[in-house]
Write a protein that holds these residues in place. Structure first.
Motif, PDB file in Angstrom:
ATOM      1  N   UNK A  47     -21.797  -4.119  10.783  1.00 14.42           N
ATOM      2  CA  UNK A  47     -21.027  -2.873  10.754  1.00 14.42           C
ATOM      3  C   UNK A  47     -19.734  -3.040   9.956  1.00 14.42           C
ATOM      4  N   UNK A  48     -18.993  -4.090  10.254  1.00 15.55           N
ATOM      5  CA  UNK A  48     -17.757  -4.336   9.510  1.00 15.55           C
ATOM      6  C   UNK A  48     -18.020  -4.586   8.045  1.00 15.55           C
ATOM      7  N   UNK A  49     -19.103  -5.292   7.749  1.00 17.96           N
ATOM      8  CA  UNK A  49     -19.494  -5.557   6.359  1.00 17.96           C
ATOM      9  C   UNK A  49     -19.721  -4.251   5.613  1.00 17.96           C
ATOM     10  N   UNK A  50     -20.440  -3.304   6.238  1.00 19.25           N
ATOM     11  CA  UNK A  50     -20.702  -2.012   5.596  1.00 19.25           C
ATOM     12  C   UNK A  50     -19.400  -1.264   5.314  1.00 19.25           C
ATOM     13  N   UNK A  51     -18.498  -1.269   6.279  1.00 24.10           N
ATOM     14  CA  UNK A  51     -17.231  -0.566   6.100  1.00 24.10           C
ATOM     15  C   UNK A  51     -16.375  -1.213   5.013  1.00 24.10           C
ATOM     16  N   UNK A  52     -16.413  -2.547   4.930  1.00 26.21           N
ATOM     17  CA  UNK A  52     -15.613  -3.224   3.913  1.00 26.21           C
ATOM     18  C   UNK A  52     -16.182  -3.014   2.512  1.00 26.21           C
ATOM     19  N   UNK A  53     -17.502  -2.934   2.393  1.00 19.68           N
ATOM     20  CA  UNK A  53     -18.084  -2.616   1.086  1.00 19.68           C
ATOM     21  C   UNK A  53     -17.674  -1.206   0.677  1.00 19.68           C
ATOM     22  N   UNK A  54     -17.702  -0.275   1.637  1.00 22.87           N
ATOM     23  CA  UNK A  54     -17.253   1.092   1.342  1.00 22.87           C
ATOM     24  C   UNK A  54     -15.779   1.101   0.954  1.00 22.87           C
ATOM     25  N   UNK A  55     -14.968   0.309   1.647  1.00 24.57           N
ATOM     26  CA  UNK A  55     -13.544   0.229   1.316  1.00 24.57           C
ATOM     27  C   UNK A  55     -13.346  -0.327  -0.091  1.00 24.57           C
ATOM     28  N   UNK A  56     -14.149  -1.315  -0.455  1.00 22.03           N
ATOM     29  CA  UNK A  56     -14.035  -1.906  -1.788  1.00 22.03           C
ATOM     30  C   UNK A  56     -14.391  -0.889  -2.867  1.00 22.03           C
ATOM     31  N   UNK A  57     -15.420  -0.089  -2.601  1.00 26.80           N
ATOM     32  CA  UNK A  57     -15.810   0.946  -3.570  1.00 26.80           C
ATOM     33  C   UNK A  57     -14.660   1.926  -3.773  1.00 26.80           C
ATOM     34  N   UNK A  58     -14.031   2.339  -2.667  1.00 27.55           N
ATOM     35  CA  UNK A  58     -12.904   3.263  -2.766  1.00 27.55           C
ATOM     36  C   UNK A  58     -11.722   2.612  -3.477  1.00 27.55           C
ATOM     37  N   UNK A  59     -11.500   1.336  -3.193  1.00 27.74           N
ATOM     38  CA  UNK A  59     -10.401   0.632  -3.861  1.00 27.74           C
ATOM     39  C   UNK A  59     -10.625   0.573  -5.364  1.00 27.74           C
ATOM     40  N   UNK A  60     -11.873   0.268  -5.776  1.00 32.13           N
ATOM     41  CA  UNK A  60     -12.176   0.222  -7.207  1.00 32.13           C
ATOM     42  C   UNK A  60     -11.991   1.595  -7.855  1.00 32.13           C
ATOM     43  N   UNK A  61     -12.226   2.646  -7.071  1.00 34.96           N
ATOM     44  CA  UNK A  61     -12.063   4.008  -7.582  1.00 34.96           C
ATOM     45  C   UNK A  61     -10.613   4.472  -7.555  1.00 34.96           C
ATOM     46  N   UNK A  62      -9.723   3.639  -7.011  1.00 37.66           N
ATOM     47  CA  UNK A  62      -8.310   3.994  -6.969  1.00 37.66           C
ATOM     48  C   UNK A  62      -7.878   4.739  -5.735  1.00 37.66           C
ATOM     49  N   UNK A  63      -8.778   4.921  -4.774  1.00 32.98           N
ATOM     50  CA  UNK A  63      -8.448   5.649  -3.548  1.00 32.98           C
ATOM     51  C   UNK A  63      -8.009   4.644  -2.484  1.00 32.98           C
ATOM     52  N   UNK A  64      -6.790   4.158  -2.610  1.00 31.30           N
ATOM     53  CA  UNK A  64      -6.321   3.079  -1.746  1.00 31.30           C
ATOM     54  C   UNK A  64      -6.094   3.537  -0.307  1.00 31.30           C
ATOM     55  N   UNK A  65      -5.652   4.764  -0.117  1.00 33.27           N
ATOM     56  CA  UNK A  65      -5.390   5.243   1.241  1.00 33.27           C
ATOM     57  C   UNK A  65      -6.666   5.295   2.069  1.00 33.27           C
ATOM     58  N   UNK A  66      -7.728   5.871   1.506  1.00 35.51           N
ATOM     59  CA  UNK A  66      -8.984   5.938   2.251  1.00 35.51           C
ATOM     60  C   UNK A  66      -9.602   4.553   2.413  1.00 35.51           C
ATOM     61  N   UNK A  67      -9.407   3.687   1.415  1.00 35.81           N
ATOM     62  CA  UNK A  67      -9.885   2.312   1.540  1.00 35.81           C
ATOM     63  C   UNK A  67      -9.186   1.622   2.708  1.00 35.81           C
ATOM     64  N   UNK A  68      -7.890   1.848   2.857  1.00 40.47           N
ATOM     65  CA  UNK A  68      -7.129   1.273   3.960  1.00 40.47           C
ATOM     66  C   UNK A  68      -7.653   1.774   5.300  1.00 40.47           C
TER      67      UNK A  68
END
Length: 331
Positions: A47-68
């Motif tokens: 579960x945490x792995x899935x959320x962190x991959x999603x966070x990484x995708x958002x970070x790469x897209x520049x959406x740091x707040x949602x990644x956080x």
């Protein structure tokens, strides 16, 4: 619930690779977070792995707040094993300009740099947010602490010595690379890094004493086909491909820590192994045949190890090495 509706570790890794192929990032994040929200993660430990991959995708897209937000949620989802998520959260806080919070998060994890190779995520977070001086300070401190332990604990077990050697190698090489990027002159630790990188007279239990420093790797489709064609190999390989590549990563890291040079992997194929065994009158399930097959591939498609932390992972996933085999194999 149909198995096809479940989000597997393999699919999470596949999504992590897709982010580098200009795929619809919103759709990928929705697939990952949707599966978590609906309880469709095949293994709850992922579960945490899935959320962190999603966070990484958002970070790469520049959406740091949602990644956080997702990194913070990953911490809450797996409170007993969240060091990776906390390091990601700390790095994001730094990139958002919330330095006090970010440094507090990472500083709490700093002792892990002396014991856990996966803790190098802390250094990534510092470097990606411009805190290179702090990154260098932490690398140096961890390295010198382990070197001091090895000098004073002369009667530690062989396993403990091997673990310390692997940690020293990883820290000294990362520190060496960072100092080069900063344009700093060589110091004693940099000279140690050079000596370890060049050394070639050490052996590793995971490799044959007189064999090449090259390991046979099976890409995912070939790995699955291998165990179907030769079921006897189930005793020689793990049940899951993820663990196969993780085992190779650990063996390579241990070899590097002991000074073995010119490390790499060669990718095998079921058809290639069958042809090789038939031509040489060998048994495809015999360890000697597999070793000889690996040797035959060394001059054709050798993948040097380790790749750069920001380069494509050696396993062929398409993800950056630092976000693929490097952290997951050492958890």
């Amino acid at each position: 619930m149909p198995t096809s509706d479940l989000l597997t570790a393999e699919r999470i890794a596949e999504i992590g690779a897709l982010e580098y192929e200009n795929t619809d990032s919103a759709a990928l994040v929705a697939e990952l977070v949707g599966a978590v929200d609906e309880g469709r993660v095949a293994d709850p430990d992922d579960t945490g792995y899935a959320l962190l991959v999603a966070a990484d995708i958002l970070e790469q897209a520049g959406d740091l707040d949602d990644a956080l937000t997702l990194a913070t949620r990953a911490i809450a989802e797996q409170p007993d094993d969240n060091a990776h998520a906390r390091s990601v959260r700390g790095g994001l806080l730094l990139r958002l300009g919330r330095d006090d919070e970010g440094l507090a998060e990472l500083t709490a994890l700093r002792p892990a740099l002396e014991t856990d190779p996966g803790a190098m995520h802390l250094i990534d977070g510092l470097m990606e947010s411009g805190h290179t001086e702090t990154a260098l300070e932490w690398l140096t401190g961890a390295l010198e602490a382990i070197l001091e332990r090895t000098r004073t604990q002369q009667h530690s077990s062989e396993d403990a010595q091997d673990e310390a050697a692997a940690m020293i190698y990883g820290l000294v090489q990362q520190r060496h690379d960072l100092r080069e990027e900063m344009g700093l002159p060589h110091d004693d630790h940099d000279h140690l890094a050079d000596r370890l990188r060049a050394a070639s007279d050490h052996a590793l239990d995971a490799l044959d004493d007189d064999g090449p420093a090259t390991l046979l790797f099976w890409p995912q489709a070939e790995f699955d086909a291998l165990l179907v064609r030769w079921p006897a190999l189930v005793d020689s390989y793990p049940a899951q491909w993820d663990e196969h590549r993780a085992q190779l990563e650990r063996a390579l890291a241990d070899a590097a820590g002991l000074g073995t040079a010119d490390l790499g992997v060669v990718a095998g194929s079921v058809a290639g192994l069958a042809t090789f065994a038939e031509r040489n009158g060998g048994d495809p399930t015999d360890e000697d045949t597999l070793d000889e097959y690996a040797d035959s591939l060394s001059g054709t498609d050798l993948r040097a190890w380790p790749p750069g932390r920001n380069d494509a992972c050696w396993c062929g996933s398409g993800s950056k090495y630092k976000k693929c085999c490097l952290p997951r194999s050492r958890s």
